[in-house]
Design a protein around this motif. Sequence first.
Motif, PDB file in Angstrom:
ATOM      1  N   ASP A  26      35.928  77.581  71.248  1.00 50.19           N
ATOM      2  CA  ASP A  26      37.162  76.720  70.544  1.00 50.19           C
ATOM      3  C   ASP A  26      37.988  76.390  71.752  1.00 50.19           C
ATOM      4  O   ASP A  26      38.387  75.158  71.683  1.00 50.19           O
ATOM      5  CB  ASP A  26      38.141  77.980  69.866  1.00 50.19           C
ATOM      6  CG  ASP A  26      39.240  77.297  69.286  1.00 50.19           C
ATOM      7  OD1 ASP A  26      39.224  76.128  68.942  1.00 50.19           O
ATOM      8  OD2 ASP A  26      40.375  77.905  68.965  1.00 50.19           O
ATOM      9  N   ASP A  87      44.899  76.531  73.341  1.00 48.79           N
ATOM     10  CA  ASP A  87      44.134  77.717  72.994  1.00 48.79           C
ATOM     11  C   ASP A  87      44.541  78.905  73.805  1.00 48.79           C
ATOM     12  O   ASP A  87      43.888  79.856  73.996  1.00 48.79           O
ATOM     13  CB  ASP A  87      42.705  77.669  72.830  1.00 48.79           C
ATOM     14  CG  ASP A  87      42.020  78.656  71.879  1.00 48.79           C
ATOM     15  OD1 ASP A  87      42.441  78.935  70.816  1.00 48.79           O
ATOM     16  OD2 ASP A  87      40.880  79.248  72.497  1.00 48.79           O
ATOM     17  N   HIS A 115      46.837  78.263  68.294  1.00 49.51           N
ATOM     18  CA  HIS A 115      46.968  79.126  67.171  1.00 49.51           C
ATOM     19  C   HIS A 115      46.980  80.529  67.420  1.00 49.51           C
ATOM     20  O   HIS A 115      46.905  81.288  66.350  1.00 49.51           O
ATOM     21  CB  HIS A 115      45.904  78.771  66.341  1.00 49.51           C
ATOM     22  CG  HIS A 115      44.564  79.106  66.651  1.00 49.51           C
ATOM     23  ND1 HIS A 115      43.742  80.100  65.995  1.00 49.51           N
ATOM     24  CD2 HIS A 115      43.849  79.127  67.906  1.00 49.51           C
ATOM     25  CE1 HIS A 115      42.726  80.487  66.721  1.00 49.51           C
ATOM     26  NE2 HIS A 115      42.665  79.810  67.801  1.00 49.51           N
ATOM     27  N   HIS A 116      47.443  80.857  68.418  1.00 53.08           N
ATOM     28  CA  HIS A 116      47.750  82.613  68.636  1.00 53.08           C
ATOM     29  C   HIS A 116      49.316  82.911  68.355  1.00 53.08           C
ATOM     30  O   HIS A 116      50.191  82.228  68.892  1.00 53.08           O
ATOM     31  CB  HIS A 116      47.567  82.744  70.159  1.00 53.08           C
ATOM     32  CG  HIS A 116      46.219  82.854  70.756  1.00 53.08           C
ATOM     33  ND1 HIS A 116      45.710  81.559  71.236  1.00 53.08           N
ATOM     34  CD2 HIS A 116      45.118  83.770  70.712  1.00 53.08           C
ATOM     35  CE1 HIS A 116      44.430  81.745  71.438  1.00 53.08           C
ATOM     36  NE2 HIS A 116      43.990  83.116  71.197  1.00 53.08           N
ATOM     37  N   SER A 135      42.266  76.355  67.575  1.00 50.63           N
ATOM     38  CA  SER A 135      42.912  75.335  68.062  1.00 50.63           C
ATOM     39  C   SER A 135      42.052  73.870  67.707  1.00 50.63           C
ATOM     40  O   SER A 135      42.576  72.866  67.885  1.00 50.63           O
ATOM     41  CB  SER A 135      42.769  75.666  69.730  1.00 50.63           C
ATOM     42  OG  SER A 135      43.719  76.572  69.836  1.00 50.63           O
ATOM     43  N   ASP A 165      35.560  80.258  65.912  1.00 51.18           N
ATOM     44  CA  ASP A 165      36.948  81.047  65.869  1.00 51.18           C
ATOM     45  C   ASP A 165      36.640  82.004  64.331  1.00 51.18           C
ATOM     46  O   ASP A 165      37.502  82.529  64.178  1.00 51.18           O
ATOM     47  CB  ASP A 165      37.948  80.142  66.020  1.00 51.18           C
ATOM     48  CG  ASP A 165      38.418  80.510  67.531  1.00 51.18           C
ATOM     49  OD1 ASP A 165      37.643  80.915  68.177  1.00 51.18           O
ATOM     50  OD2 ASP A 165      39.676  80.334  67.584  1.00 51.18           O
TER      51      ASP A 165
HETATM   52 MN   LIG Z   1      41.060  79.958  69.438  1.00 49.61          MN
END
Ligand SMILES: [Mn+2]
Length: 334
Positions: A26, A87, A115-116, A135, A165
């Motif tokens: 990712d 990411d 996207h965390h 991401s 992911d």
């Molecule tokens: Mn990721």
Amino acid sequence: MLADLVGTLESWSRTVIIAHVTPDADALGSMFALAKVFGNGDDGRVATVSLPESSLSQRLGFLHEWAKVPVAQVEDFAHADGFVVVDTAKKPRCNLPAELPEDWDSGRRIVNIDHHASNTGFGWINWVVGDASSSAELVYRLLKFWEKRIDPLVASLLYAGIHTDTSGFSLPNTSESALSAAAELVGKGADVVELGERLERSQQLSEFKLLRTIYANTRLTADGRIAYSTADYQEIAEAGCTAADIDDQVSVPRSLQGTRLAMLFTEGVRGKTRINFRGEAGVPVLELAKGFGGGGHTAAAGAIIEGIPSEVVARVLPEAEAYLNRTRKLKIEN
Ligand SMILES: [Mn+2]
């Protein structure tokens, strides 16, 4: 948000694109796709990617061979108008060449795409979507909004990120939007078969040897609700692997039936143990990882602790079991 983001990117002629240490598909796919589109030569823009030597795993090296994007040298960092970080939940996790100065960004703008859920918002623009699958899905949405052409190579790079992911479209983050993005990328020429082969069925013998160790070291505790395994520095070296090759091997203890919490303890760097935490059946692990100074996603998180795996296991296991009992109680109460 996206209009600001595109406006910022369009104001730059030189950028370095950065992802996290021990980059997965990712991180790499998002970084390379963005670099290909930003620096496609049509308008004189230049994009390089931060990929310090030996940070690329054996298995994912093919993504860079496909993308052929230039690797950023120290002078590229010095001359960049701004940086894109993808990411990466916090700034110290950026995968940077060791010879860079501490203030490598020296006040220049950072666009943070991630996207965390635990992202600290370290950018000038922070586009953080905690419930996005990957991401790569976000980069795809960005390129669509930006009305950029997505060729089959870029489609493949982004598809690789979504595929990985979501663990091959099998985790709870396999949302309708993840599947729609993947379907559209297939429509744009993503090579599903070649990627499946490279990502799922191309183990190097060294990686296979490491898996053998991880299977052999797998233990169960807490009535089978916790499954964990270890690989110390010597075991990793004996398999012919390095820290860069430790990626998703937590899937080994995780694959046991009945597992609610899976952990992998690896000493890729001597004297430091990386823990990968994975929650199954709705068990969240982010809070547990944060308790050890880590971060990540609700059901997939990590931390790095000083000490060799045997010491770290002795320290973490009791806390993990207590955490799991607490979490179970919370669920019953609710
Ligand atoms: Mn990721």
